[in-house]
Scaffold this active site. Structure first.
Site, PDB file in Angstrom:
ATOM      1  N   SER A  18      53.458  65.847  66.314  1.00 55.60           N
ATOM      2  CA  SER A  18      52.735  66.767  65.953  1.00 55.60           C
ATOM      3  C   SER A  18      53.297  67.889  67.197  1.00 55.60           C
ATOM      4  CB  SER A  18      51.324  66.638  65.825  1.00 55.60           C
ATOM      5  OG  SER A  18      50.414  67.721  65.979  1.00 55.60           O
ATOM      6  N   TYR A  41      43.435  62.810  69.315  1.00 60.85           N
ATOM      7  CA  TYR A  41      44.732  62.993  68.719  1.00 60.85           C
ATOM      8  C   TYR A  41      45.777  63.525  69.382  1.00 60.85           C
ATOM      9  CZ  TYR A  41      47.385  64.986  64.568  1.00 60.85           C
ATOM     10  OH  TYR A  41      48.185  65.202  63.541  1.00 60.85           O
TER      11      TYR A  41
END
Ligand code: NAD
Length: 242
Positions: A139, A151
């Site tokens: 990401s 995350y």
């Protein structure tokens, strides 16, 4: 008949029941691959596999044993694995002052250990074949202090793991790269709790990506057209982190 860039290849995609994984499975099929759709959402996974003409296998990526079982089944059915997309991932909102250990571990288990198990299980098969390509979905949260604590930690780890594995596997004929999407219009985006219009202000292109706009670059990295690309980071973010 049109030639596809993945003609004759066997490709396994994790988290492929819906969202970006389903888009990757669809494009891989259109490009001629035999696709193995895997997920923990059995009903949606089966529907996706049916729609594209692939097969569905349940695979919780955080379980090494589940990886070994699925890889054995695929090898029995097809005798090879040419492409792996480590796409499965989960997102939880947390921060430096506000996170709990169980949730942190859960995110690391799926997003980080999931990719580790995938590399560990599938790369020996590819090394034996003398060829193969792995794409790890990280990401832009793997570039910045962005997203959420667990995350972002997991997505930085995916980026690092990819580089170490790329160096080790390159002499053995196996390529491995990471893809770094910005905001993609999937169920995960809904979990951020921010209206799309507001998010779009931070994107030079002014909109989130359609999942197909991430799937095509991923499928390119699986293809022989990317034969000299390994260990790279492909950012697909509409200009967000320029
Ligand atoms: P999504 O939630 O629609 O899809 C994720 C898929 O992973 C689901 O089908 C889910 O069932 C599956 N999954 C979850 N836990 C699993 C497990 N333990 N084992 C196997 N499968 C599991 O989200 P998405 O946006 O399609 O996400 C795909 C990937 O893209 C993820 O790695 C995500 O982190 C990454 N990503 C998404 C965005 C975004 O804006 N949506 C941005 C950057 C990166």
């Amino acid at each position: 008949m049109n030639m596809g860039i993945l003609d004759g290849k066997v490709v396994l995609v994790t988290g492929a029941a819906r969202g970006q994984g389903a888009a990757e499975a669809k494009v891989a099929t259109e490009e001629g691959a035999t696709v193995i759709v895997t997920d923990v959402l059995d009903e949606e996974g089966q529907a996706t596999a049916k729609e594209i003409g692939g097969t569905y296998h349940r695979l919780d990526v955080s379980s090494g044993a589940a990886w070994r079982d699925v890889a054995a089944e695929v090898m029995t059915a097809h005798g090879r694995i040419d492409g792996l997309v480590n796409n499965a991932g989960i997102f939880k909102i947390d921060g430096a002052l506000d996170h709990d250990e169980d949730t942190f571990r859960q995110v690391i288990d799926v997003n980080q250990f999931g990719v580790m198990h995938g590399i560990k299980t599938v790369s020996p098969i590819m090394v034996e074949q003398g060829s193969g390509s792995i794409v790890n979905i990280s990401s832009i949260a793997g570039f910045r202090g962005m997203g959420a604590l667990a995350y972002s930690t997991s997505k930085w780890a995916v980026r690092g793991m990819t580089k170490v594995a790329a160096k080790e596997l390159a002499p053995l004929g196996v390529r491995i790269n990471s893809v770094h999407p910005g905001l993609i219009d999937t169920d995960m985006l809904g979990q951020l709790g921010v209206p799309i219009d507001q998010m779009s202000e931070a994107i030079p292109m002014g909109r989130p990506a359609d999942s197909m706009e991430v799937a095509h670059p991923v499928i390119f990295l699986l293809s022989d057209g990317a034969s000299y690309i390994t260990g790279t980071e492909l950012v697909v973010d509409g200009g967000m982190i320029i």
